[in-house]
Design an enzyme around this catalytic site. Structure first.
Site, PDB file in Angstrom:
ATOM      1  N   TRP A 100       2.899 -25.514 -65.219  1.00  0.00           N
ATOM      2  CA  TRP A 100       3.106 -25.636 -63.768  1.00  0.00           C
ATOM      3  C   TRP A 100       4.555 -25.398 -63.407  1.00  0.00           C
ATOM      4  CZ3 TRP A 100      -1.187 -24.686 -61.718  1.00  0.00           C
ATOM      5  CH2 TRP A 100      -2.383 -25.251 -62.171  1.00  0.00           C
ATOM      6  N   ASP A 167       7.476 -31.957 -58.399  1.00  0.00           N
ATOM      7  CA  ASP A 167       6.028 -31.753 -58.343  1.00  0.00           C
ATOM      8  C   ASP A 167       5.386 -32.969 -59.018  1.00  0.00           C
ATOM      9  OD1 ASP A 167       3.380 -31.057 -58.691  1.00  0.00           O
ATOM     10  OD2 ASP A 167       3.772 -29.187 -59.772  1.00  0.00           O
ATOM     11  N   LYS A 191      -5.710 -34.793 -57.579  1.00  0.00           N
ATOM     12  CA  LYS A 191      -5.563 -35.487 -58.852  1.00  0.00           C
ATOM     13  C   LYS A 191      -5.449 -36.997 -58.715  1.00  0.00           C
ATOM     14  CE  LYS A 191      -4.521 -31.425 -61.249  1.00  0.00           C
ATOM     15  NZ  LYS A 191      -3.538 -30.484 -60.683  1.00  0.00           N
TER      16      LYS A 191
HETATM   17  C1  LIG Z   1      -2.930 -29.173 -60.743  1.00  0.00           C
HETATM   18  C2  LIG Z   1      -1.472 -29.026 -60.653  1.00  0.00           C
HETATM   19  C3  LIG Z   1      -0.867 -28.022 -59.873  1.00  0.00           C
HETATM   20  C4  LIG Z   1      -1.669 -26.984 -59.110  1.00  0.00           C
HETATM   21  O1  LIG Z   1      -2.229 -27.561 -58.003  1.00  0.00           O
HETATM   22  P1  LIG Z   1      -3.092 -26.681 -56.960  1.00  0.00           P
HETATM   23  O2  LIG Z   1      -3.315 -27.703 -55.884  1.00  0.00           O
HETATM   24  O3  LIG Z   1      -4.335 -26.253 -57.662  1.00  0.00           O
HETATM   25  O4  LIG Z   1      -2.262 -25.550 -56.512  1.00  0.00           O
HETATM   26  C5  LIG Z   1       0.497 -27.972 -59.813  1.00  0.00           C
HETATM   27  N1  LIG Z   1       1.254 -28.847 -60.493  1.00  0.00           N
HETATM   28  C6  LIG Z   1       0.722 -29.814 -61.267  1.00  0.00           C
HETATM   29  C7  LIG Z   1       1.614 -30.751 -61.999  1.00  0.00           C
HETATM   30  C8  LIG Z   1      -0.655 -29.928 -61.371  1.00  0.00           C
HETATM   31  O5  LIG Z   1      -1.189 -30.886 -62.145  1.00  0.00           O
END
Ligand SMILES: *Cc1c(COP(=O)(O)O)cnc(C)c1O
Length: 358
Positions: A100, A167, A191
């Protein structure tokens, strides 16, 4: 049969939240209309949006501190781009701790100079780099708090004078941090909060307005702040469910409470991974994630047997990410301790079936 849902994302949500969410599809607020067939500017939905935004700040302890909460679309992946669009003038500093982060770096490179301060790519991201320097002239520093795929988690965050962007898609609201150290936090809802379709962005307003370029409205944080996250039609259902989850968390006792539960779950599983000779962990112990635990069998020949056993026990979603293999048990906020116990029981059953003569 009770299913133990270890899915990495979209993932488990609290049962009471799902019940309320499904009621809202038929009869929202007892107005005899569906949540998804009323105006997003109706009083009922505006109240949901305000509640979702204020609960986010409240749970993180960021009320009245110059932060704004937004619910946007496009997932965390669009934030990779939006962050750079809004903040990158000349140079940005990124810590590369996983796929990511790598994707975020790729997007930011479109807008300026990239200083990748450290990377654990050389070891398949199985650890978090600790020693690195953040240049003082960087426009911001970007990191990923939890590597969902490999199962590492940052336990410490660097001290720096430049704005910090994080993030937190896969561990937001799971543990206490000094959230004031961050200037921008983003997280896809799917998540730890709600269904896919909404992205939470927490932003310190003072960091905006410093880039020269023109920013298209939909990608401009300031536009979304000024319009109170209603510049266009927001993802009403995803935001409603996120709000319910945040309310559920607050009623339980907030992050302080859930962190303790999360630590118990993680300790239970990691202790078994370390104790049971049939399993071993994948990443550096000190960097292990409390959200996503990765492990492999020490004897690959046992794979079929183990897979049959956990499936029979109602365990779902523990196959590792396609890029890593092995197993990954995701233990987000809504996963109960007894689900982790169910997995540990199966791991012990496998061990017992090996040692007893048959
Ligand atoms: C799942 C995830 C993403 C991507 O998220 P989307 O909403 O599918 O764009 C980005 N960063 C992390 C740490 C993730 O776990």
């Amino acid at each position: 049969m009770k299913i133990h849902n270890f899915s990495a994302g979209p993932c488990i949500l609290p049962e009471e939240v799902l019940k309320k969410a499904s009621e809202s599809i038929l009869n929202f607020n007892n107005d005899h209309l569906s949540l998804i067939e009323i105006s997003h500017r109706s009083k009922s939905f505006v109240a949901v949006m305000e509640k979702a935004r204020s609960l986010s700040l409240e749970l993180l302890g960021l009320e009245n501190k110059g932060y704004k909460a937004l619910f946007l679309q496009g997932g965390a992946s669009l934030e990779f781009l939006m962050v750079a669009y809004n903040l990158l003038n000349k140079k940005a500093a990124y810590l590369n701790t996983g796929t990511w982060s790598d994707k975020a770096i790729k997007e930011a490179k479109i807008f300026g100079e990239m200083d990748e301060v450290a990377s654990s790519k050389d070891k398949n991201y199985a650890y978090i780099p600790k020693e690195y320097l953040i240049p003082e002239d960087a426009d911001y520093f970007h990191c990923t708090s939890n590597n969902t795929i490999v199962g590492t988690q940052m336990k410490e965050f660097p001290k720096t004078e430049v704005p910090v962007v994080c993030d937190m898609s896969s561990d937001i609201f799971s543990r206490q941090l000094d959230f004031e150290k961050f200037d921008l936090i983003y997280a896809g809802a799917q998540k730890n909060m709600g269904p896919a379709g909404a992205t939470l962005v927490i932003i310190k307003e003072a960091i905006l307005g410093k880039v020269e370029r023109q920013i298209p409205s939909m990608l401009n944080y300031q536009v979304h702040i000024d319009k109170e996250s209603m510049f266009n039609t927001p993802s009403v259902f995803a935001i409603y469910v996120s709000m319910l989850t945040l309310q559920w968390l607050k009623d339980l006792g907030g992050i302080e409470f859930i962190e303790e539960v999360n630590n118990k779950k993680a300790a239970l599983l990691y202790n078994e991974i370390d104790r049971n000779p049939l399993f071993k962990g994948v990443v550096a112990k000190e960097d292990r994630s409390t959200m996503n635990a990765t492990f492999v069998l020490t004897d690959e020949k046992l794979q079929e047997k183990f897979n049959t056993m956990w499936a029979a026990a109602g365990i779902s979603g523990i196959n590792g990410h396609r890029s890593v293999g092995g197993y990954r048990a995701s233990m987000y906020n809504a996963l109960p301790l007894y689900s982790v116990q169910a997995l540990v029981d199966v791991m012990q059953e496998l061990e017992n079936s090996q040692s007893s003569p048959s």
